[in-house]
Motif scaffolding. Structure first.
Motif, PDB file in Angstrom:
ATOM      1  N   LYS A 128       0.828  -1.211   0.000  1.00 27.51           N
ATOM      2  CA  LYS A 128       0.000   0.000   0.000  1.00 27.51           C
ATOM      3  C   LYS A 128       0.860   1.259   0.000  1.00 27.51           C
ATOM      4  CE  LYS A 128      -3.628   2.457   2.518  1.00 27.51           C
ATOM      5  NZ  LYS A 128      -2.915   3.740   2.382  1.00 27.51           N
ATOM      6  N   VAL A 129       1.871   1.320   0.876  1.00 24.05           N
ATOM      7  CA  VAL A 129       2.692   2.530   0.934  1.00 24.05           C
ATOM      8  C   VAL A 129       3.520   2.674  -0.346  1.00 24.05           C
ATOM      9  CG1 VAL A 129       2.768   2.556   3.449  1.00 24.05           C
ATOM     10  CG2 VAL A 129       4.573   1.359   2.196  1.00 24.05           C
ATOM     11  N   TYR A 130       3.898   1.552  -0.958  1.00 23.38           N
ATOM     12  CA  TYR A 130       4.629   1.596  -2.227  1.00 23.38           C
ATOM     13  C   TYR A 130       3.745   2.208  -3.309  1.00 23.38           C
ATOM     14  CZ  TYR A 130       7.668   0.096  -6.059  1.00 23.38           C
ATOM     15  OH  TYR A 130       8.504   0.075  -7.164  1.00 23.38           O
ATOM     16  N   ARG A 131       2.493   1.757  -3.393  1.00 24.33           N
ATOM     17  CA  ARG A 131       1.572   2.296  -4.397  1.00 24.33           C
ATOM     18  C   ARG A 131       1.292   3.776  -4.144  1.00 24.33           C
ATOM     19  NH1 ARG A 131      -4.053  -0.649  -4.827  1.00 24.33           N
ATOM     20  NH2 ARG A 131      -4.171   0.241  -2.719  1.00 24.33           N
ATOM     21  N   ASP A 132       1.164   4.157  -2.880  1.00 26.84           N
ATOM     22  CA  ASP A 132       0.943   5.565  -2.558  1.00 26.84           C
ATOM     23  C   ASP A 132       2.129   6.423  -3.004  1.00 26.84           C
ATOM     24  OD1 ASP A 132      -1.471   4.914  -1.429  1.00 26.84           O
ATOM     25  OD2 ASP A 132      -0.741   4.942   0.639  1.00 26.84           O
ATOM     26  N   ALA A 133       3.337   5.864  -2.900  1.00 27.60           N
ATOM     27  CA  ALA A 133       4.545   6.625  -3.240  1.00 27.60           C
ATOM     28  C   ALA A 133       4.776   6.727  -4.743  1.00 27.60           C
ATOM     29  CB  ALA A 133       5.763   5.990  -2.573  1.00 27.60           C
ATOM     30  N   PHE A 134       4.516   5.625  -5.477  1.00 26.89           N
ATOM     31  CA  PHE A 134       4.908   5.576  -6.890  1.00 26.89           C
ATOM     32  C   PHE A 134       3.743   5.411  -7.861  1.00 26.89           C
ATOM     33  CE2 PHE A 134       8.547   3.724  -4.469  1.00 26.89           C
ATOM     34  CZ  PHE A 134       9.418   4.799  -4.644  1.00 26.89           C
TER      35      PHE A 134
END
Length: 323
Positions: free
Chosen positions: A304-310
């Motif tokens: 989730k945090v990866y998708r939010d970042a990139f």
């Protein structure tokens, strides 16, 4: 262009593809040349190098196609005064016409096909740009730098890049002899790098605009160095503050003022960029293994945090490398 000297100029006028290929071999290594009009070729190529920055002026009435074995390792700003360009990038082809301004990663271009016309090209080495970007951001650059492929002729970067090209071309006499000093050449290169980084849109532009004026204080820089050195380890804000020699509160204030973030949020971003860089360019370890290397132990939260970042899932990033 191979950097044979800090300051160098050469003009090639050719009416035969084999002749032009042979003339360019000493400058750029093996290059395949084809005319855009059968066996007839008419090309004038004026090149200059100053401190690592390179300019090319191409004038052709027949059109010409170049394929380089060893492309220039850097970025190209192309001004199309008249004519058109088709660039083959991997399996795709992009096209620009008269009046356009293109920005390309030269190492990705497999073929340059120039129509009859007139063009100016400014090239700056990838290492020079990455080092400057790292200095401006006060942090190592972990994500690939990607420029917008077409920009307005009125943009600051195009106008400054055009001025740099004119200056470089004026640094030599009609016989190619240099009329500027070595130190000046390095300054010209620095201005060219600035034209790309601060005048042309790219994926780091927002971070450059958002950085605090002036360099960060020593304790913030020390904290950043510590974070990068130990980003894969289990570290906490107290560890970072101790390494920087200040209290946790002073560290938090420093990051809020000069980085517009918190120390732990900065650490998380560096870890995420480390994961992305490994997924794009690293070994064939699984996504879970790469995430664990960078301190992400809960894979559901990590995705989730990866998708939010990139803006994409780790699995989508991994697929990019397999295309």
């Amino acid at each position: 262009m191979t950097e044979r000297a800090e300051i160098h100029a050469e003009t090639v006028i050719a009416s035969d593809a084999d002749e032009l290929s042979a003339r360019l071999r000493s400058i750029r290594g093996n290059v395949a040349v084809e005319s855009g009009r059968g066996d007839h070729l008419d090309v004038r190529l004026a090149s200059s190098l100053a401190g690592g920055a390179v300019t090319h002026q191409i004038q052709t009435t027949t059109g010409v196609r170049f394929r380089f074995d060893s492309p220039f390792d850097g970025y190209a700003l192309v001004l199309l005064h008249e004519g058109g360009l088709r660039a083959r990038i991997g399996q795709q082809e992009r096209a620009w016409s008269t009046g356009a301004c293109a920005v390309l990663e030269a190492t990705q271009v497999r073929q340059w096909q120039w129509q009859a016309g007139s063009y100016d090209i400014l090239l700056v080495g990838a290492n020079d740009i990455t080092q400057r970007l790292s200095t401006l951001l006060e942090t190592p650059v972990t994500r690939p730098l990607m420029f917008q492929a077409e920009v307005s002729p009125e943009s600051d970067g195009v106008r400054l890049g055009g001025a740099v090209m004119q200056l470089m071309q004026s640094c030599f006499g009609d016989d190619g002899s240099r009329v500027t000093a070595m130190a000046t050449a390095a300054s010209i290169r620095d201005v060219a790098v600035g034209a790309f980084l601060e005048g042309l849109p790219h994926n780091y532009s927002d971070r450059l605009l958002g950085r605090a004026p002036g360099p960060s204080p020593r304790h913030v820089r020390s904290a950043i160095e510590f974070i990068h050195a130990y980003a894969r380890d289990s570290i906490f804000v107290e560890d970072i503050a101790k390494a920087a020699g200040v209290s946790v509160r002073a560290l938090q204030v420093g990051f809020a003022t000069f980085k517009n973030t918190t120390p732990m949020a900065y650490l998380k971003r560096i870890r995420l960029e480390g994961v992305r860089n490994e997924l794009l360019h690293g070994d064939h370890a699984s996504i879970a293994e790469v995430a664990m290397r960078w301190g992400f132990k809960h894979l559901g939260t990590f995705a989730k945090v990866y998708r939010d970042a990139f803006g994409e899932l780790p699995s989508q990033t991994r697929r990019i490398t397999r295309r």
